[in-house]
Write an enzyme that holds these catalytic residues in place. Structure first.
Site, mmCIF file in Angstrom:
data_model
loop_
_atom_site.group_PDB
_atom_site.id
_atom_site.type_symbol
_atom_site.label_atom_id
_atom_site.label_comp_id
_atom_site.label_asym_id
_atom_site.label_seq_id
_atom_site.Cartn_x
_atom_site.Cartn_y
_atom_site.Cartn_z
ATOM 1 N N SER A 237 0.745 -1.204 0.041
ATOM 2 C CA SER A 237 0.097 0.044 0.130
ATOM 3 C C SER A 237 0.861 1.340 0.130
ATOM 4 O O SER A 237 2.048 1.150 0.294
ATOM 5 C CB SER A 237 -0.854 -0.046 1.300
ATOM 6 O OG SER A 237 -1.934 0.744 1.027
ATOM 7 N N GLN A 259 -0.532 3.993 6.616
ATOM 8 C CA GLN A 259 -0.093 3.321 5.535
ATOM 9 C C GLN A 259 1.030 2.629 5.940
ATOM 10 O O GLN A 259 1.148 1.270 5.784
ATOM 11 C CB GLN A 259 0.194 4.162 4.480
ATOM 12 C CG GLN A 259 -0.867 4.937 3.642
ATOM 13 C CD GLN A 259 -1.927 3.947 3.014
ATOM 14 O OE1 GLN A 259 -1.560 2.929 2.318
ATOM 15 N NE2 GLN A 259 -2.922 4.102 3.434
ATOM 16 N N HIS A 262 0.749 -0.871 7.567
ATOM 17 C CA HIS A 262 0.327 -2.182 6.686
ATOM 18 C C HIS A 262 1.454 -3.107 6.778
ATOM 19 O O HIS A 262 1.089 -4.356 6.882
ATOM 20 C CB HIS A 262 -0.208 -1.761 5.501
ATOM 21 C CG HIS A 262 -1.657 -1.411 5.673
ATOM 22 N ND1 HIS A 262 -2.641 -2.408 5.819
ATOM 23 C CD2 HIS A 262 -2.404 -0.382 5.369
ATOM 24 C CE1 HIS A 262 -3.990 -1.763 5.851
ATOM 25 N NE2 HIS A 262 -3.690 -0.775 5.492
ATOM 26 N N GLU A 328 -1.492 5.182 -5.085
ATOM 27 C CA GLU A 328 -2.684 4.264 -4.789
ATOM 28 C C GLU A 328 -3.902 5.194 -3.862
ATOM 29 O O GLU A 328 -4.965 5.396 -4.395
ATOM 30 C CB GLU A 328 -2.591 3.082 -3.955
ATOM 31 C CG GLU A 328 -3.582 2.206 -3.567
ATOM 32 C CD GLU A 328 -3.204 1.258 -2.289
ATOM 33 O OE1 GLU A 328 -2.184 1.472 -1.905
ATOM 34 O OE2 GLU A 328 -4.156 0.361 -2.185
ATOM 35 N N HIS A 329 -3.412 5.899 -2.879
ATOM 36 C CA HIS A 329 -4.202 6.737 -2.227
ATOM 37 C C HIS A 329 -3.462 8.207 -2.278
ATOM 38 O O HIS A 329 -2.393 8.258 -2.051
ATOM 39 C CB HIS A 329 -4.167 6.490 -0.734
ATOM 40 C CG HIS A 329 -4.551 5.258 -0.401
ATOM 41 N ND1 HIS A 329 -3.903 3.903 -0.157
ATOM 42 C CD2 HIS A 329 -5.867 4.542 -0.446
ATOM 43 C CE1 HIS A 329 -4.642 2.880 0.127
ATOM 44 N NE2 HIS A 329 -5.830 3.303 -0.283
ATOM 45 N N ASP A 362 -10.867 3.115 3.828
ATOM 46 C CA ASP A 362 -10.629 1.606 3.949
ATOM 47 C C ASP A 362 -11.721 1.038 4.456
ATOM 48 O O ASP A 362 -11.923 -0.246 4.412
ATOM 49 C CB ASP A 362 -9.406 1.597 5.016
ATOM 50 C CG ASP A 362 -8.018 2.044 4.623
ATOM 51 O OD1 ASP A 362 -8.020 1.923 3.273
ATOM 52 O OD2 ASP A 362 -7.068 2.291 5.263
ATOM 53 N N GLU A 416 -6.874 -7.007 -47.698
ATOM 54 C CA GLU A 416 -6.181 -7.887 -46.451
ATOM 55 C C GLU A 416 -6.241 -9.361 -47.091
ATOM 56 O O GLU A 416 -5.458 -10.011 -46.231
ATOM 57 C CB GLU A 416 -7.227 -7.802 -45.449
ATOM 58 C CG GLU A 416 -7.103 -6.555 -44.695
ATOM 59 C CD GLU A 416 -7.696 -6.259 -43.168
ATOM 60 O OE1 GLU A 416 -8.264 -7.255 -42.774
ATOM 61 O OE2 GLU A 416 -7.628 -5.301 -42.643
ATOM 62 N N HIS A 421 -13.885 -13.818 -46.206
ATOM 63 C CA HIS A 421 -14.535 -12.552 -45.808
ATOM 64 C C HIS A 421 -15.398 -11.801 -46.840
ATOM 65 O O HIS A 421 -16.524 -11.411 -46.592
ATOM 66 C CB HIS A 421 -13.649 -11.638 -45.193
ATOM 67 C CG HIS A 421 -12.773 -11.757 -43.786
ATOM 68 N ND1 HIS A 421 -12.282 -13.202 -43.549
ATOM 69 C CD2 HIS A 421 -13.131 -11.392 -42.301
ATOM 70 C CE1 HIS A 421 -11.775 -13.104 -42.109
ATOM 71 N NE2 HIS A 421 -12.469 -12.015 -41.609
#
Lengths: 433, 433
Positions: A237, A259, A262, A328-329, A362, A416, A421
């Site tokens: 984190s 943070q 963690h 992330e945050h 959170d 192509e 096709h």
């Protein structure tokens, strides 16, 4: 002490690059070991799953005891204090009501040439939810992973959680009960991922696997990807706090440490235009570290990966640096946080204003706490209902509309070199011819 | 002849399972070779990129000639016949206008407790677009990959395309010109993916890489994932045609062969309630194979992986089988195709009705032709604007709202053993205390 960078310094760019490039996770090479486990569970099903659980979790299971019983789930709920159950229900309802707004809409329209176009969203049939054991076994994560799947309309959610020597975290079972998840197996590691991906006699295979895990789980998810879908593989984190000088240093210190506690590999960065605030926050971090139960982890994270960046002009300099960090945050603790946020492109989640600590996100903010780490907010998003639905595009033509579209399609198929096709279109233009 | 399955047969389930489990791609182990190339280009930049291009593409480049010049792009456009340019522009405009409807909306709202919640979508900063060389070098794929990125607002699109012995497909350059892609490098393989992911002196790194490629390119994309985003790794193409007895066998045969001619590993499946139609389609396939320029490829695909499934009741049986097949392309050739489609969950794209050959979707339908293969429609979607944007969630609280959310957050932090989490909320409740 965390490193201090000043944007006014001549070598700032070099130091900032080093900060971005710092590897926070040791890469453990578990791929071959995991491959063997995956192959074995795929080939031998329950028998292999039970053997690995015996070996790695010191737990003896039978096909009958793989699944956690309804009575065990009920007992865990009963053993959970009422105030905790109430907090889980409060969080669950906020997460549910926020995610309910994320359901995408189907569309069907007819364009100017008469072609009917559109798309339809449908839920993934079945989802496996991995919940780690040990210190990273968070009831809040059960809610954050299960709720978007349920809101999406996923019909079957199978949860796996390792039970070292038989012990399950009752809060994880209580959170599952609050979310309404009832299919729970007491297995973990790569063997649990294999069971979810390939199925065993007891555990039917799922279509997608989500949830965090250790290096073995992450490698297993990467290896089964393709057979099933997976969510992102989350790293440690991180938070970037952008703050002017008018903040209480203790508030910001608490946010940075939230943070850091963690994981020793977590990263907390303070970016401010006030050297005084930077000093005061660092002192506050030291004071607060003294009273944290996870102080060793938090200190290691802060001293190894923490950083304090001092700029001259917050509004002019912070956005570009924040985009490169792609946190992330992202907390923005200023009087007009939107002025800063509107100039930032890359962040998993933004927490605006002095009274919006990231921790609320959170648990009870309502938005998801599963967010892109390690600069992946440059190209990916947090978990949402969109991760549990998939889109089928729709095309429907009349004979006339086909005629209008045919020449360009046939020309492109021709250049192509794809004869069939071209024929597939041309043959429908002159029915009976 | 392709295999024929009858749902009325007692061993149908076994044969159907075998059909689903058939591996259509040889897994080539190129991981270590690719890893070495990635590391080398990361370490030595242009020099390594140029060396690998010399070795693999027999092409001598300098940093100055890596990029395709504006004059070369203009020359390719001039060399392209007007009717081809017109077809490319027609396709481009249809793809653009359809994808413009896919832009997701931002949201910001205040909930009952006063919390401001929301999300904001922003474009990925820069995208690398891989275009294969050789037989799989399709101008239509340039449009299909570039347009959603442009509609999303991606500011920089860098295209790479290998030029074996210096030769570039002018149609690929013409398609790039039509799409407005001007940053094009004549490199390919794992070395090109490394250049896009890590950057070199000449090629700045991108945030996400999309586009199809061979086993080396696919392995390189998987290995750089994390440093940059990637799109899905696509497998060989496939079609499931669900048809009642009232179809022209020649039309359906052409549709089945249109998939088969792509690749010997492609798969074409006919699912019908009419054994007569099944026989007639097989005969038509044989007739049409005789006149295809890619008949060897198409025949190998059809005879190895093709299948004809005959059921008793189309509406009752087809949907469940279609969901298990989870085809990239699903054609429903009946009078009321929506009656069948509404019961099917898993398909990348649906083509409804007898006048909607899948080929229209390859070129000019407007929807994207980059679609989930190999049963991944169970959990993933085709390429869209959503692949080029990412979402930042937003939370903003007042002091009063924080007070309302705090007790549950503090309780959950407490039971998860995260002191600093609890403190980060609690400390803001009694300012000055």
């Amino acid at each position: 002490m965390p490193q201090r960078l000043h944007s006014a310094d001549t070598d700032f760019e070099r130091h900032f690059r080093d900060l971005l490039a710092a590897k926070r996770e040791a890469s453990v090479d578990v791929e071959a070991a995991v491959r063997a486990i995956l192959d074995d569970v795929r080939a031998r099903g329950d028998a292999a799953l039970i053997e690995y659980t015996q070996r790695f979790d010191a737990l003896t299971l039978t096909p009958e005891t793989l699944r956690v019983s309804a009575a065990e789930i009920a007992a865990a709920t009963e053993a959970t204090p009422p105030e905790t159950m109430e907090a889980l229900r409060f969080a669950h309802e906020r997460i549910r009501s926020h995610h309910a707004r994320q359901r995408p809409s189907d569309e069907r329209y007819t364009d100017a040439l008469g072609a009917e176009l559109g798309h339809r969203w449908t839920a993934v049939e079945s989802v496996g939810l991995y919940v780690p054991g040990g210190a990273a076994s968070y009831p809040s994560s059960v809610l954050m992973n299960a709720v978007p799947a349920q809101v999406a309309g996923v019909e079957r959610i199978a949860m796996v959680v390792p039970a070292m020597r038989g012990a399950l975290n009752p809060l994880v079972l209580a959170a599952a009960a609050v979310a309404g998840v009832t299919e729970i197996y007491r297995v973990g590691g790569a063997q649990a991922i294999a069971a979810l991906a390939y199925g065993t006699e007891t555990i039917p295979a799922v279509a997608k696997i989500v949830g965090p895990g250790n290096a073995y789980v992450a490698s297993a998810k990467r290896q089964v990807f393709g057979s099933v879908g997976i969510d992102m593989v989350a790293g440690p984190s991180e938070v970037l706090v952008i703050a002017d000088g008018e903040n209480d240093p203790d508030w910001l210190a608490a946010d940075l440490l939230a943070q850091a506690e963690h994981d020793a590999a977590a990263q907390s960065i303070l970016l401010t235009d006030s050297a005084e605030l930077a000093d005061a926050v660092e002192r506050a971090v030291e004071r607060q570290l003294a009273t944290l139960s996870r102080s060793a982890t938090a200190r290691e994270s802060w001293e190894t990966f923490g950083a304090v960046i001092v700029v001259r002009d917050l509004l002019a300099e912070a956005p570009a640096l924040a985009d490169r960090i792609a946190a992330e945050h992202l907390e923005i603790a200023t009087d007009d946080p939107d002025a800063v946020f509107s100039r930032i492109r890359n962040a998993g989640a933004a927490f605006l204003g002095r009274h919006t600590p990231e921790v609320i996100g959170d648990y009870v903010g309502g938005s998801n706490h599963v967010l892109p780490t390690a600069r992946s907010a440059r190209f990916s998003s947090g978990l949402s209902v969109l991760d549990f639905v998939k889109r089928t595009s729709i095309l429907r033509l009349s004979a006339d509309t086909l005629r209008a579209l045919a020449p360009a399609a046939i020309e492109l198929a021709r250049v192509e070199g794809l004869d069939a096709h071209a024929r597939s279109v041309a043959i429908r233009l002159n029915p009976g011819a």
